[in-house]
Write a protein that holds these residues in place. Structure first.
Motif, short mmCIF file in Angstrom:
data_model
loop_
_atom_site.label_atom_id
_atom_site.label_comp_id
_atom_site.label_asym_id
_atom_site.label_seq_id
_atom_site.Cartn_x
_atom_site.Cartn_y
_atom_site.Cartn_z
N SER A 52 -2.48 2.37 0.62
CA SER A 52 -2.23 2.53 -0.87
C SER A 52 -0.77 2.89 -1.06
CB SER A 52 -3.32 2.96 -1.55
OG SER A 52 -3.28 4.50 -1.42
N LEU A 53 -0.23 2.59 -2.10
CA LEU A 53 1.02 2.94 -2.47
C LEU A 53 1.00 4.48 -2.58
CD1 LEU A 53 2.38 0.24 -4.88
CD2 LEU A 53 3.43 1.01 -2.94
N GLU A 54 -0.04 4.85 -3.21
CA GLU A 54 -0.25 6.34 -3.41
C GLU A 54 -0.24 7.20 -2.31
OE1 GLU A 54 -1.20 9.34 -6.04
OE2 GLU A 54 -0.50 7.46 -6.35
N GLU A 55 -1.07 6.63 -1.13
CA GLU A 55 -0.75 7.20 0.11
C GLU A 55 0.33 7.16 0.80
OE1 GLU A 55 -5.26 6.73 2.16
OE2 GLU A 55 -4.02 5.06 1.99
N GLU A 90 10.13 -5.46 5.70
CA GLU A 90 8.94 -5.53 5.94
C GLU A 90 7.82 -5.21 4.80
OE1 GLU A 90 6.89 -4.80 10.32
OE2 GLU A 90 8.83 -4.21 9.89
N LEU A 91 7.85 -4.02 4.24
CA LEU A 91 6.82 -3.46 3.42
C LEU A 91 6.97 -4.06 2.07
CD1 LEU A 91 6.19 0.35 4.22
CD2 LEU A 91 5.56 -1.80 5.10
N ILE A 92 8.04 -4.23 1.65
CA ILE A 92 8.29 -4.72 0.20
C ILE A 92 7.93 -6.32 0.22
CG2 ILE A 92 10.20 -5.33 -1.51
CD1 ILE A 92 11.91 -3.33 -0.27
N GLY A 93 7.98 -6.81 1.04
CA GLY A 93 7.40 -8.41 1.10
C GLY A 93 5.97 -8.14 1.02
N ARG A 94 5.43 -7.00 1.35
CA ARG A 94 3.86 -7.11 1.45
C ARG A 94 3.31 -6.30 0.50
NH1 ARG A 94 2.14 -8.73 6.41
NH2 ARG A 94 3.77 -9.73 7.55
N GLN A 95 3.92 -5.96 -0.73
CA GLN A 95 3.49 -5.11 -1.41
C GLN A 95 2.55 -5.77 -2.44
OE1 GLN A 95 6.27 -3.74 -4.25
NE2 GLN A 95 5.07 -2.46 -5.26
N GLY A 96 1.39 -5.28 -2.57
CA GLY A 96 0.29 -5.89 -3.42
C GLY A 96 0.48 -5.12 -4.78
N VAL A 108 -1.40 -1.68 -3.17
CA VAL A 108 -1.52 -1.59 -1.83
C VAL A 108 -0.40 -2.28 -1.17
CG1 VAL A 108 -3.95 -1.09 -1.62
CG2 VAL A 108 -3.16 -3.39 -1.30
N VAL A 109 0.02 -1.66 0.04
CA VAL A 109 0.97 -2.23 0.90
C VAL A 109 0.23 -2.83 2.03
CG1 VAL A 109 3.18 -2.22 2.05
CG2 VAL A 109 2.67 -0.66 -0.15
N SER A 110 0.57 -3.94 2.73
CA SER A 110 -0.21 -4.05 4.01
C SER A 110 0.95 -4.11 4.96
CB SER A 110 -0.73 -5.45 3.84
OG SER A 110 -0.30 -6.62 3.76
N ILE A 111 0.59 -3.43 6.00
CA ILE A 111 1.49 -3.14 6.92
C ILE A 111 0.98 -4.02 8.26
CG2 ILE A 111 2.59 -1.38 8.48
CD1 ILE A 111 2.01 0.59 6.14
N PRO A 112 2.04 -4.67 8.82
CA PRO A 112 1.39 -5.23 10.22
C PRO A 112 1.63 -4.22 11.22
CG PRO A 112 3.64 -5.80 9.72
CD PRO A 112 3.17 -5.01 8.34
N LEU A 113 0.55 -3.97 12.10
CA LEU A 113 0.59 -2.83 13.22
C LEU A 113 0.15 -3.69 14.30
CD1 LEU A 113 -1.54 -0.40 11.17
CD2 LEU A 113 0.73 0.01 11.88
N PRO A 114 1.21 -4.10 15.00
CA PRO A 114 0.72 -4.79 16.36
C PRO A 114 0.54 -3.87 17.52
CG PRO A 114 3.27 -4.86 15.93
CD PRO A 114 2.54 -4.38 14.84
#
Lengths: 363, 513
Positions: free
Chosen positions: A96-99, A32-38, A41-47
């Motif tokens: 962010s990747l940092e966070e 999930e996360l790797i595919g959304r890595q910018g 930042v990483v965008s995480i789907p949060l349903p």
């Protein structure tokens, strides 16, 4: 203007982080996360972040408008609801990747890495901090120049408040100037090695890919400059790009020593040991060709790789054919060596624990 | 009115040309008979208007993360160009409306015209009669109180409590304030009732007694009396729709919790009429902005921009339902029909298609009818009364439903009756399932029983589980929900830590309140 909303926004972001923390194990074991890595930042789907209410389920249906016969799929999927209930949004939270690295660090209780003392190189940086009387026009400090000219004109009585024209002359001109700072920078190189012999299937490679993503994230958080190199090997080793690393499907036998030799070569050529923090990671199913090659491996490790590295890490994935012997061999030779981390990753769920084993030493 | 904007730290008056435009458009609107509160326009940047929008139109709300979430969503929506808020107005006296500072002059005029429509609706529609028109002050007051509780009890605790209240916010009585539900019975009254045996015998001679007071009849009376008594002793005596109100009165809450819950309830009640009249209200405002813009306001140079913008707002995206468009068209339909006298017995009984098509008695009652409708109707009665078969056909409306086999949403029907029924269903109770408190002393153990009045659509179990956990935590005892799932009666239980679905029990759902 400070908006009140900032407080609410920060509160929300905190909740998001808490949620990521809670579900870290799930995220670490999924793509999930790797595919959304910018970039950063990483965008995480949060349903799941919502206020639960009694509401209708899927068989509610609704009213829409447009073409189509009865029984056709309704275009645009779900129609908008007429009531005041918000639809089911899947919110994408950006983190962010940092966070993310920080969360991993806290959650896995990873110690911060202490860069090796003598491996600091310094970088020189220019900072524009001073003012000089001479310099190139491109660095002219307009405001200071103006002020100087104004001061001179007032002092000499040529300033007319009714007609405030300021004309700087050569002596008024001021220029920005720089100082060179030297800063210690710790740089690191990660050398990934992977066994791509016939026994390493897609499932195994996926695990390696996920594990590498988290290792990257964590080490990048600790070092300003991180370089990555990739080596694949079966009976022979070669250096490849990141893409090829995760995509190749090779087959053949396994000579682990070939990879270690190449790794050694790369370190010798490009990464002077006293300037770089070196992290070789090797992933395999632990099925080496012969006992004699394993002996060669141990020798290379003991003589060259381990002394050169901050830490040598070995992760073993389970495969249907592998005997997993190499893990035992390593354990036997380096089991109590601080500089060697060994871990087994039987499946995706084990990634989180494996990361902890490999990175938990803080070296 | 100029000095009313005290609640903004920075008050930006309108630039002169907009101030002039406001006075001019106000005059036009009043000329058409619109009757609105004084309206104050504020200029806002994108960030500000997004903030205010996430706060439901108000500059100050109590601290809560969902406002932040809403804000983030709006910012994203704007960045990706998905949506853009053109206008926002709140129901207060004086009314406040917000203009986006980088809109074109034409946009601003359009928004103003639209806003006057809304304010007229707020002021005159019956369903808004009980809303607090000083809500600006009230909201700020609420925010201050919640902040004080946060200082005292900690942010996490107050926030957790607010989350729980919000998850029950939609279980409200939509007629609250408009009708009185029932009179609370006193303890003595119940006792007095309990003392009598409830049997009234008519005087009769001995030999006639069996005929004048037949024993079956006396038995029937006794039975009814006991039934009544049982009902009286039940608590609550009548099912209660206003769940938050019930918890405030009868739940075991700390004082600050009662107050916070009261705040959530009051704010929900304030916003409720807007949910009940969305189609009408948006349609009404759109009707008036189109009327005023095209007849009085637009210059030749602005026509194209206007048409572009307007078509954007009222476009029906394939497969979706746009309250602006449906509302606007229905209002126009009403105007046309009453202008031409297409109503009443004679019209309804006429079977001649050709005659109906050219029907025009020159009644000219359109506007008059519209103003009358905007006074008394809400969305449900509006659609019920004025949605016509022609309208459904011309606009290509259909109902869709989830198809279990294909896992897709499919077009279910284009039949007028089906569409109308579905629309009404979606609008009833603002799209929420009707769930009532039926017993607050369930099994004589102080447990709370709720009943879902099932109208053909199941509730979502996953959400129900979480909502019930919140309810159980608030009530302090287990809660039960009587409903139906897949056409079977089901009771859901939650005791605060565990959720159970019990099949085949309870009745679930008939009833007509």
């Amino acid at each position: 203007m400070i908006l009140n909303i900032d407080n609410d926004l920060n509160r929300f972001k905190k909740i998001v982080k808490g949620r990521v923390r809670k579900d870290l194990r799930r995220y670490m074991g999924s793509d999930e996360l790797i595919g959304r890595q910018g970039d950063k930042v990483v965008s995480i789907p949060l349903p799941e972040i919502h206020i639960p209410r009694f509401r209708y389920g899927k068989n509610q249906g609704g009213v829409g408008q447009g073409e189509g016969e009865e029984g056709d799929p309704a275009q645009g999927g779900q129609g908008q609801q007429a009531g005041d209930q918000p639809g089911e949004h899947v919110l994408e939270a950006e983190i962010s990747l940092e966070e993310l690295a920080e969360i991993i660090g806290e959650e896995l209780e990873l110690p911060r890495i202490e860069p090796r003392g003598n491996k600091r190189i310094s970088s020189r940086k220019d900072r524009y901090t001073g003012i000089a009387l001479h310099g190139p026009e491109s660095l002219r400090h307009t405001r200071r120049t103006f002020r100087q000219a104004l001061r001179r004109q007032i002092a000499s009585g040529t300033y007319d408040p009714k007609r405030p024209v300021i004309i700087p002359i050569k002596e008024d001109k001021r220029y920005r100037t720089w100082k060179t700072h030297t800063e210690p920078v710790s740089a690191a190189v990660i050398i990934y090695m992977m066994d791509v012999s016939g026994s390493m299937g897609q499932k195994q490679k996926d695990i390696v890919r996920l594990e590498a993503f988290w290792i990257d994230t964590w080490l990048r958080h600790n070092y300003k400059n991180v370089e990555t190199r990739f080596i694949i090997h079966d009976a022979a080793a070669r250096e490849v790009s990141r893409d090829v690393f995760f995509r190749t499907r090779e087959s053949g036998g396994t000579l682990i020593s070939s990879a270690y030799k190449l790794c050694m070569q790369i370190i010798e050529d490009d990464y002077p040991v006293d300037e770089w923090n070196i992290y070789p990671f090797h992933f395999s199913d632990g099925d080496n060709w012969s006992a004699s090659d394993t002996r060669t491996c141990m020798e290379i490790l003991r003589e060259h790789l381990v002394p050169a590295s901050n830490q040598f890490s070995y992760g073993q994935v389970d495969s249907e054919y592998g005997s997993g012997q190499f893990y035992k061999d390593l354990k036997q030779h380096f089991g109590d060596d601080e500089r060697v981390a060994i871990s087994r990753i039987p499946n995706r769920d084990a990634i989180m624990d494996s990361i902890k084993e490999l990175l938990g030493k803080g070296r | 009115m100029a000095e009313q904007g005290w609640f903004f730290r920075v008050r930006r008056g309108l630039p002169p040309e907009l101030r002039e435009a406001q006075a001019w458009i106000e005059g036009i609107a009043r000329g058409y008979g619109l009757d609105f509160f004084d309206t104050i326009f504020e200029m806002c940047t994108y960030d500000e208007i997004n903030m205010i929008a996430s706060y439901g139109g108000f500059p100050t709300r109590y601290p809560h993360w969902r406002f932040g979430m809403e804000y983030l969503r709006m910012q994203k929506g704007y960045e990706y160009g998905l949506h853009k808020i053109y206008e926002m107005v709140i129901n207060t006296d004086p009314a406040y409306a917000y203009l986006l500072d980088n809109n074109t002059f034409m946009d601003q005029k359009l928004v103003m015209a639209h806003v006057f429509g809304h304010v007229d609706f707020f002021k005159n529609n019956l369903w808004f009669a009980n809303t607090n028109r000083k809500m600006l002050d009230q909201m700020a007051n609420h925010a201050a109180r919640v902040r004080r509780y946060i200082d005292r009890h900690g942010e996490d605790e107050v926030e957790r409590f607010i989350d729980m209240c919000l998850s029950l916010e939609n279980l409200a009585d939509p007629y609250e304030g408009h009708i009185r539900r029932h009179r609370a019975r006193s303890e003595e009254e119940v006792e007095r009732h309990a003392r009598s045996d409830g049997v009234h015998k008519l005087p009769a001679r001995n030999y006639m007694d069996r005929y004048i007071n037949p024993p079956e009849y006396l038995e029937e009376q006794r039975r009814r009396h006991l039934e009544n008594l049982e009902k009286m002793r039940r608590f609550p005596e009548e099912p209660v729709r206003d769940v938050l109100g019930f918890l405030i009165r009868h739940g075991r809450l700390a004082r600050w919790q009662q107050d916070v819950m009261g705040i959530i309830r009051a704010e929900a009640a304030y916003f409720a009429p807007q949910g009940m009249t969305k189609v009408m209200n948006e349609g009404w405002a759109s009707y008036w902005h189109t009327t005023m813009m095209t007849r009085d306001i637009l210059t030749d140079a602005e026509v194209i921009d206007y048409a572009d913008h307007h078509s954007g707002t009222v476009a029906m995206r394939p497969g979706s339902f746009n309250p602006y468009k449906v509302g606007l068209e229905l209002w126009r339909d009403i105007e046309r029909r009453w202008d031409r006298g297409q109503f009443g017995k004679e019209w309804l009984e006429c079977e001649d298609v050709a005659r109906k098509r050219d029907w025009d008695t020159g009644a000219g009652l359109g506007r008059q009818k519209m103003f009358e409708v905007r006074r008394t109707h809400n969305d449900v009665t509006f659609i019920d009364t004025f949605l016509t078969e022609d309208f459904v056909r011309e606009n290509g409306l259909f109902t869709w439903e989830y198809d279990k086999r294909s896992g897709q949403y499919i077009i279910a029907s284009r039949d007028f009756k089906a569409v109308k029924e579905k629309l009404l269903f979606m609008l009833s109770n603002r799209g929420n399932p009707r769930i009532l408190i039926t017993d607050a002393n369930h099994a004589n153990r102080g447990e709370l029983e709720l009943t879902h009045v099932h109208e053909g659509v199941d509730i979502q179990l996953e959400w129900a589980r979480e909502t019930m956990r919140n309810l159980a935590t608030l009530w302090g005892r287990p809660v039960h929900l009587v409903t139906r799932v897949d056409d079977e009666p089901v009771v859901l239980h939650h005791d605060g830590s565990e959720f159970k679905v019990e099949k085949g029990a309870g009745g679930g759902g008939e009833g007509d309140r």
